[in-house]
Each structure stands twice: as structure tokens, then as C-alpha cells.
Scaffold this motif. Structure first.
Motif, PDB file in Angstrom:
ATOM      1  N   VAL A  12      46.555  45.830  34.797  1.00 56.09           N
ATOM      2  CA  VAL A  12      46.240  46.966  35.004  1.00 56.09           C
ATOM      3  C   VAL A  12      45.334  47.071  36.395  1.00 56.09           C
ATOM      4  O   VAL A  12      45.713  47.837  37.419  1.00 56.09           O
ATOM      5  N   PHE A  13      44.627  46.057  36.734  1.00 47.82           N
ATOM      6  CA  PHE A  13      44.100  45.798  38.110  1.00 47.82           C
ATOM      7  C   PHE A  13      45.044  45.479  39.111  1.00 47.82           C
ATOM      8  O   PHE A  13      45.143  45.882  40.249  1.00 47.82           O
ATOM      9  N   GLY A  14      46.164  44.619  38.662  1.00 50.89           N
ATOM     10  CA  GLY A  14      46.922  44.206  39.520  1.00 50.89           C
ATOM     11  C   GLY A  14      47.745  45.435  40.062  1.00 50.89           C
ATOM     12  O   GLY A  14      48.508  45.329  41.061  1.00 50.89           O
ATOM     13  N   ASN A  15      48.041  46.394  39.146  1.00 50.89           N
ATOM     14  CA  ASN A  15      48.782  47.665  39.648  1.00 50.89           C
ATOM     15  C   ASN A  15      48.305  48.421  40.812  1.00 50.89           C
ATOM     16  O   ASN A  15      48.743  49.233  41.604  1.00 50.89           O
ATOM     17  N   PHE A  16      46.941  48.125  41.399  1.00 49.98           N
ATOM     18  CA  PHE A  16      46.230  48.578  42.475  1.00 49.98           C
ATOM     19  C   PHE A  16      46.794  47.794  43.629  1.00 49.98           C
ATOM     20  O   PHE A  16      46.069  46.857  44.089  1.00 49.98           O
ATOM     21  N   LEU A  17      47.571  48.403  44.405  1.00 45.79           N
ATOM     22  CA  LEU A  17      48.187  47.896  45.454  1.00 45.79           C
ATOM     23  C   LEU A  17      47.366  48.276  46.969  1.00 45.79           C
ATOM     24  O   LEU A  17      47.487  49.566  47.101  1.00 45.79           O
ATOM     25  N   ILE A  89      49.237  39.107  38.693  1.00 48.46           N
ATOM     26  CA  ILE A  89      50.202  38.769  39.321  1.00 48.46           C
ATOM     27  C   ILE A  89      51.336  39.590  38.825  1.00 48.46           C
ATOM     28  O   ILE A  89      52.355  39.882  39.654  1.00 48.46           O
ATOM     29  N   LEU A  90      51.710  39.736  37.683  1.00 47.08           N
ATOM     30  CA  LEU A  90      52.696  40.660  37.110  1.00 47.08           C
ATOM     31  C   LEU A  90      52.452  42.095  37.357  1.00 47.08           C
ATOM     32  O   LEU A  90      53.421  42.962  37.881  1.00 47.08           O
ATOM     33  N   GLY A  91      51.280  42.516  37.549  1.00 48.48           N
ATOM     34  CA  GLY A  91      50.675  43.808  37.967  1.00 48.48           C
ATOM     35  C   GLY A  91      51.038  43.901  39.511  1.00 48.48           C
ATOM     36  O   GLY A  91      51.505  45.143  39.931  1.00 48.48           O
ATOM     37  N   HIS A  92      50.646  43.210  40.115  1.00 50.74           N
ATOM     38  CA  HIS A  92      50.697  43.143  41.611  1.00 50.74           C
ATOM     39  C   HIS A  92      52.253  43.066  42.368  1.00 50.74           C
ATOM     40  O   HIS A  92      52.442  43.913  43.217  1.00 50.74           O
ATOM     41  N   TRP A  97      53.392  51.784  38.390  1.00 49.56           N
ATOM     42  CA  TRP A  97      53.734  53.252  38.751  1.00 49.56           C
ATOM     43  C   TRP A  97      54.585  53.279  40.280  1.00 49.56           C
ATOM     44  O   TRP A  97      54.871  54.295  40.590  1.00 49.56           O
ATOM     45  N   ASP A  98      55.203  52.055  40.565  1.00 46.03           N
ATOM     46  CA  ASP A  98      55.796  52.318  41.794  1.00 46.03           C
ATOM     47  C   ASP A  98      57.082  51.580  41.712  1.00 46.03           C
ATOM     48  O   ASP A  98      57.815  50.900  42.420  1.00 46.03           O
TER      49      ASP A  98
END
Length: 205
Positions: A12-17, A89-92, A97-98
Motif C-alpha cells: 500500500v505504501f509502495g504505491n505512493f510514487l 518493492i512490489l508496490g513501488h 493504480w498506474d
């Protein structure tokens, strides 16, 4: 079950690019449409200037730190930090969402490594820094850093070592074209010693 929660929190946090946020709020652009099209520190710095690259890096480090601290206090077992790193790492790298097109995870991986084992983390980062200066390359050193860190952790905990190896493989996947470019002689050169000397006012020939 706690390990699954750790991965989910990290994801979830990784998703914040940060690159996307900086691009939208301050530059009014989509960074994936410029340079290498990668929403990460290196591309932001190379295309829009060091200030925006540093801001992107700081944001990625902060999001990682928040996720790591949440898991650290919620699920104290040390191995959960490694699983949080995997989620980050997976989220980033693959943000939902992208369209699962994210960054390469260098800053995130460095933050996770230092948080998990700061002595080995800083030691392997130092090796990567020296390699960067010698090789004038930003592709191979971070991968060497994660590989060395993974091997060391595997010697202490096979489970943690495997998790960090998976993180390394994800980074290899994201860096694959850069790796090919490097070994075919088309890789981008970055002379950090030249930049440091220039900042210090040392005359460079």
C-alpha cells in the motif's frame, strides 16, 4: 498471517510514487512521459534537475520508513521487516493504480536494507558508492549492493535471505534493459566524482 499483513502494508505504501506526486503538484507534468519514462529518482533528477530528484528520493525514503515503523511496532518479529520490504518493492515497482508500471526501487531497497540490518546495509551501500564512482554507472552498483546484502542475510537467516533475493530479482527485472545497455556499451555514464569536485569548486581538467 502477520507476514501477509506486512507485505500488504508495504504494498500500500509502495504505491505512493513520489515522482508522480512531485510531477503533478509542482511541475504539472507526468514524469513517465519524459526521459526514461521511469517514475523514479534518477529520471526526475536527470530530466528536471537535482532538486526534484532529491525531493523524489526523500519522499520514497519517507514512505518506506513509515511502512517499516508501522510493521515494526504492530508485528515485532524482525523477519516481518523483510516482508514489509518485499511489499514496498512490489508496490513501488508495480503500483496497481498506474497499470503496474512503477520505479526501479533503489531508494526503497536501500531504506529497507539499512532498517533491517544497518551495519551490513551501510557497508554494502558504501561498496555500491565506490562502484558507482569507478564504473560511472547507476545500474550495476545498486544490484551488487542488494546481492551482497542478500547473501549476508542468507548466512544468518535463510528465510530473510530468500526474501531479499526475491527483492533483488525484482530489481533485476526492472533494470533489465539498462543491464543489456551496459553490457553492450550503450549504458549511460554518470561521473559522480566530477559532480562532487565541481560542487566543491575544485578545478576539473
Amino acid at each position: 498471517m502477520n507476514r501477509i499483513y506486512a507485505i500488504l502494508i508495504g504494498y500500500v505504501f509502495g504505491n505512493f510514487l513520489t515522482a508522480m506526486i512531485v510531477g503533478e503538484i509542482f511541475l504539472k507534468i507526468n514524469p513517465t512521459e519524459y526521459g526514461s519514462h521511469n517514475p523514479g529518482t534518477a529520471n526526475m533528477g536527470a530530466v528536471f534537475g537535482k532538486k526534484w530528484g532529491i525531493l523524489t528520493c526523500c519522499g520514497d525514503l519517507l514512505k518506506s520508513l513509515i511502512a517499516l515503523f508501522i510493521v515494526y511496532f504492530a508485528f515485532p518479529a524482525h523477519i516481518n521487516i523483510a516482508y514489509t520490504g518485499l511489499g514496498l518493492i512490489l508496490g513501488h515497482c508495480f503500483p496497481i493504480w498506474d497499470h503496474f508500471k512503477g520505479g526501479k526501487g533503489v531508494a526503497v531497497a536501500a531504506q529497507v536494507a539499512v532498517f533491517y540490518d544497518w551495519r551490513v546495509g551501510f557497508a554494502t551501500l558504501l561498496v555500491a558508492l565506490v562502484l558507482t564512482a569507478i564504473m560511472q554507472n547507476l545500474t550495476i552498483p545498486p544490484l551488487v549492493f542488494m546481492l551482497l546484502f542478500s547473501i549476508d542475510e542468507f548466512l544468518h537467516s535463510q528465510m530473510a535471505g530468500v526474501v531479499f533475493v526475491v527483492i533483488t530479482l525484482i530489481m533485476v527485472f526492472k533494470f533489465w534493459q539498462d543491464i543489456v545497455d551496459f553490457f553492450t556499451g550503450h549504458g549511460k555514464r554518470v561521473d559522480i566524482l566530477f559532480s562532487i569536485k565541481k560542487k566543491l569548486g575544485i578545478k576539473v581538467k
